[in-house]
Design an enzyme around this catalytic site. Structure first.
Site, PDB file in Angstrom:
ATOM      1  N   ASP A  81       0.694  -1.264   0.052  1.00 57.11           N
ATOM      2  CA  ASP A  81       0.099  -0.095   0.087  1.00 57.11           C
ATOM      3  C   ASP A  81       0.868   1.173   0.034  1.00 57.11           C
ATOM      4  OD1 ASP A  81      -2.073  -1.976   0.464  1.00 57.11           O
ATOM      5  OD2 ASP A  81      -2.785  -0.934   2.170  1.00 57.11           O
ATOM      6  N   ASP A  82       0.364   2.407  -0.220  1.00 56.75           N
ATOM      7  CA  ASP A  82       0.617   3.769  -0.158  1.00 56.75           C
ATOM      8  C   ASP A  82       1.732   3.948  -1.069  1.00 56.75           C
ATOM      9  OD1 ASP A  82      -0.895   3.438   2.074  1.00 56.75           O
ATOM     10  OD2 ASP A  82       0.615   4.010   3.801  1.00 56.75           O
ATOM     11  N   HIS A  98      -5.837   2.728  -3.924  1.00 57.32           N
ATOM     12  CA  HIS A  98      -5.755   3.040  -2.323  1.00 57.32           C
ATOM     13  C   HIS A  98      -6.505   4.304  -2.230  1.00 57.32           C
ATOM     14  CE1 HIS A  98      -4.796   1.996   1.753  1.00 57.32           C
ATOM     15  NE2 HIS A  98      -3.572   2.636   1.862  1.00 57.32           N
ATOM     16  N   HIS A 127      -5.537   9.099   0.439  1.00 64.36           N
ATOM     17  CA  HIS A 127      -5.594   8.213   1.756  1.00 64.36           C
ATOM     18  C   HIS A 127      -6.577   8.846   2.852  1.00 64.36           C
ATOM     19  CE1 HIS A 127      -3.824   5.448   4.881  1.00 64.36           C
ATOM     20  NE2 HIS A 127      -3.362   5.064   3.654  1.00 64.36           N
ATOM     21  N   HIS A 166       3.801  -2.218   3.126  1.00 60.37           N
ATOM     22  CA  HIS A 166       3.623  -0.699   2.486  1.00 60.37           C
ATOM     23  C   HIS A 166       5.234  -0.472   1.937  1.00 60.37           C
ATOM     24  CE1 HIS A 166       0.865  -0.730   5.622  1.00 60.37           C
ATOM     25  NE2 HIS A 166       0.111   0.288   5.071  1.00 60.37           N
TER      26      HIS A 166
HETATM   27 ZN    ZN Z   1      -2.471   3.120   3.500  1.00 58.42          ZN
END
Ligand code: ZN
Length: 548
Positions: free
Chosen positions: A37-38, A87, A91, A179
């Site tokens: 993620d991210d 995602h 955020h 991540h």
């Molecule tokens: Zn995240």
């Protein structure tokens, strides 16, 4: 009541034993999906390097704002066969946004990802913080994906701890959360991946995990794992085949039903932009075919298959005789010779019928840029007026073959005589019967070996001698000259049953040694050799029977 309850439990237990889920857990492959993620971020490229070395595909839940900064990394991950997913753009906690804002977060992210990958895909969504409710789900055009294993990599920033979480917490069907914006995550994740592979896990994208476990991955569904029920096979590599047809060489690609096949012909790796296979196609040049199969380009791709193909070979020219001239057709420039040598590009160029009087041979090959030269075709217009495509005038058997065919003792098949083909027992029996009807009753078909070979077995030189001797030979008597067989170094190879026959054929010059000192009694007789032997034994059979 109590008894009935026990019976029901027993039935359930029996049913459980035959459910596919149970079977898959027991024997199917263990599957897991690694997700990041991210990102993308400054460490994503080194993660992609490590994944490429291991041949592992993962899923990236990308932030739109990050993807906009690293479009080349998005493209690279996509073309490497990883799944690209969303995602959100920046955020937020989706459950605290209104519908319009949720949709804008997703649409803006999809636009950035489509721009970077050069496609129009729908993207699975991982809601930030795992925060999702029925309202948010109802706004999605793809499934929401949560996780099974939280590695807490954002908290520990410790590669060892990340590795331990992956190894200790992953189970069959797990979705593992990481991540890719931390260097520690990249090294911990790659070590964890190595450990899972060593444990026999197949690591797949989320989309592939759901497909192989039989989930439909419909929009608005929520998944956090895909435990074993059924396990469908992974995507097979395409099979690449090339076959020559009347109008050229065709390439055929086959893969699992429901997949699309993407391919290249120039040796480069196929991508999402490559040609999509629709059916067999002509490949009239040299090339390397590379292909992969995918149910969805943004899901998973098979391994790449590869087949290198040389330039196609031209077909042999067709030569016919018309009005005492050779007429040649071919799919290219035709070069020919009239002296029996192999034609080359420097040989005479065919422009029209070439006079071919009896006793001459023409040999021709087709040539064309981008193709391999054709095999050489020949047409021998023999001294007796026969036409042979496979007899050269320099061959030792040429005159005997010409004579035998003219006399009707041996037959060509069209223009092909097959002079190097071994004579079978069946074939010899038919030839001898034509020469002398008595041959029908002979035991010539029995070999001397114990194997009791059949009618299609090759005739040996001593077997042929025995047959000729049985028809035309005379019983040995004292007036016969001393045997010449001892003059051959391999006289001991002659079966005792064939001795008198070999003695007779050699004494009468019907059979000679293959050299001064070698008789080779057990070697096979070719059709060219049979013609020579029969023509030499004409004194015995001529006039015995009218030839058919
Ligand atoms: Zn995240």
């Amino acid at each position: 009541m109590k008894k009935r309850g026990i019976t029901l439990l027993l039935v359930l237990a029996l049913l459980a034993g035959v459910l596919p889920a149970h079977a898959a857990e027991a024997s199917g492959p263990k599957l897991a999906a690694i997700t990041f993620d991210d990102g993308p971020g400054p460490y994503t490229n080194s993660l992609l390097d490590g994944l490429e070395q291991r041949g592992v595909a993962v899923t990236f839940f990308m932030l739109g704002c990050q993807a906009a900064q690293y479009p080349a990394v998005v493209k690279r991950a996509y073309e490497a066969g990883h799944q690209i997913a969303s995602h959100t753009y920046s955020h937020p906690q989706l459950t605290q946004l209104g519908s319009k804002s949720v949709q804008k977060q997703l649409a803006d992210t999809a636009a950035v990802l489509n721009q970077a990958t050069g496609t129009r895909n729908t993207y699975m969504v991982r809601p930030p913080y795992g925060s999702v409710n029925a309202h948010v789900l109802s706004l999605l055009n793809a499934p929401a994906v949560l996780w099974t294993v939280d590695t807490l990599d954002w908290q520990s920033r410790n590669a060892d701890a990340i590795y331990q979480h992956i190894v200790n917490d992953t189970k069959d069907g797990s979705i593992v959360l990481l991540h890719d914006i931390y260097a520690t995550t990249v090294s911990g994740a790659l070590r964890g991946i190595d450990a899972l592979l060593a444990q026999g896990y197949e690591l797949v994208t989320v989309s592939e995990l759901l497909r192989r476990r039989g989930y439909d991955a419909a929009p608005g569904r929520k998944y956090s794992s895909a435990p074993g029920r059924v396990t469908l096979p992974g995507i097979a590599q395409p099979a690449i085949a090339a076959d020559e047809r009347e109008d050229g060489r065709y390439v055929t690609l086959t893969a699992d039903a429901g997949t699309a096949i993407y391919y290249t012909l120039d040796g480069t790796a196929p991508t999402s932009q490559s040609a999509v296979y629709t059916g067999p196609f002509l490949l009239e040049k040299a090339g390397t075919v590379k292909a992969f199969a995918a149910y969805s380009l943004n899901g998973a791709r098979s391994q790449v298959s590869e087949l290198a193909l040389e330039e196609p070979r031209l077909k042999a020219p067709v030569i016919t005789l018309a009005n005492e001239s050779a007429v040649i057709t071919a799919n290219g420039d035709i070069h020919y010779t009239l002296d029996g040598t192999e034609p080359t590009a420097a040989s005479e160029c065919y422009t029209g019928p070439v006079p071919l009087p009896a006793g001459t041979i023409i040999r021709a090959a087709a040539m064309r840029p981008g193709y391999q030269d054709s095999p050489v075709s020949s047409l021998l217009h023999s001294e007796r007026g026969n036409l042979f495509s496979d007899v050269l005038p320099t061959a030792a058997y040429y005159h005997a073959v010409d004579e035998a065919v003219s006399l009707g003792v041996l037959a060509a098949e069209g223009q092909a005589f097959f002079p190097e083909r071994p004579v079978t027992r069946q074939e010899l029996a038919e030839v001898l019967y034509r020469l002398d009807g008595r041959a029908a009753g002979l035991q010539i078909l029995n070999g001397y070996e114990e194997d009791a070979a059949g009618l299609d077995a090759p005739v040996t030189r001593e077997g042929l001698a025995a047959a000729l001797f049985q028809i035309w030979g005379e019983a040995p008597d004292d007036s016969r000259p001393p045997t010449k067989l001892y003059g051959f170094a391999d006289w001991m190879d002659i079966h005792i049953e064939a001795w008198d026959a070999m003695d007779w054929v050699v004494a009468n010059g019907v059979l000679n040694g293959v050299s001064e000192t070698v008789l080779a009694p057990r070697s096979a007789v070719t059709r060219g050799q049979l013609a020579s032997i029969l023509m030499r034994s004409q004194g015995f059979w001529a006039g015995a029977e009218a030839l058919a």
